[in-house]
Design a protein around this motif. Structure first.
Motif, PDB file in Angstrom:
ATOM      1  N   TRP A   4       0.824  -1.212   0.000  1.00  0.00           N
ATOM      2  CA  TRP A   4       0.000   0.000   0.000  1.00  0.00           C
ATOM      3  C   TRP A   4       0.856   1.260   0.000  1.00  0.00           C
ATOM      4  O   TRP A   4       0.506   2.242  -0.656  1.00  0.00           O
ATOM      5  N   LEU A   5       1.981   1.232   0.706  1.00  0.00           N
ATOM      6  CA  LEU A   5       2.887   2.383   0.688  1.00  0.00           C
ATOM      7  C   LEU A   5       3.478   2.579  -0.699  1.00  0.00           C
ATOM      8  O   LEU A   5       3.569   3.713  -1.190  1.00  0.00           O
ATOM      9  N   CYS A   8       0.720   3.946  -2.960  1.00  0.00           N
ATOM     10  CA  CYS A   8       0.487   5.374  -2.700  1.00  0.00           C
ATOM     11  C   CYS A   8       1.607   6.229  -3.284  1.00  0.00           C
ATOM     12  O   CYS A   8       1.351   7.279  -3.873  1.00  0.00           O
ATOM     13  N   LEU A  11       1.123   6.267  -7.089  1.00  0.00           N
ATOM     14  CA  LEU A  11      -0.004   7.110  -7.487  1.00  0.00           C
ATOM     15  C   LEU A  11       0.301   8.593  -7.296  1.00  0.00           C
ATOM     16  O   LEU A  11      -0.107   9.430  -8.108  1.00  0.00           O
ATOM     17  N   LEU A  12       1.008   8.918  -6.239  1.00  0.00           N
ATOM     18  CA  LEU A  12       1.415  10.308  -6.028  1.00  0.00           C
ATOM     19  C   LEU A  12       2.307  10.775  -7.175  1.00  0.00           C
ATOM     20  O   LEU A  12       2.103  11.852  -7.750  1.00  0.00           O
ATOM     21  N   ASN A  15       0.311  10.973 -10.534  1.00  0.00           N
ATOM     22  CA  ASN A  15      -0.601  12.111 -10.543  1.00  0.00           C
ATOM     23  C   ASN A  15       0.157  13.417 -10.726  1.00  0.00           C
ATOM     24  O   ASN A  15      -0.294  14.315 -11.443  1.00  0.00           O
TER      25      ASN A  15
END
Length: 95
Positions: A4-5, A8, A11-12, A15
């Motif tokens: 999950w880290l 994230c 995705l950061l 984006n």
């Protein structure tokens, strides 16, 4: 937890990159310069940049009337939301 880290972080990064490319395309459009192909923008969206692009669409007023780009961008985000929900539900044993 490490997955999950990493997700994230990815995705950061995607984006941020997608948002920067989207803003660069807007600037190119205003300056009548060569544009970023829609295929590239949609590929970035499919990789995870759709939230940034949808936010920036109204924020910088770019591609607000362009069809089918708008519909495809929102469809990509919808598929991503469903995929995350299904994966999360499966991870906690709901499915």
């Amino acid at each position: 937890m490490a997955f999950w880290l990493a997700l994230c972080g990815f995705l950061l990064a995607v984006n941020l990159a997608g948002g920067l490319v989207f803003v660069a395309d807007k600037r190119a459009a205003v300056a009548d310069r060569r544009r970023v192909p829609e295929r590239m923008l949609l590929t970035l969206a499919a990789l995870g940049a759709s939230p940034a692009m949808i936010f920036l669409t109204s924020r910088i007023r770019h591609k607000t009337r362009k069809e089918p780009f708008r519909t495809l961008l929102r469809a990509i985000l919808g598929v991503q939301i469903v995929a995350i929900a299904v994966y999360g539900a499966n991870a906690i044993g709901l499915i």
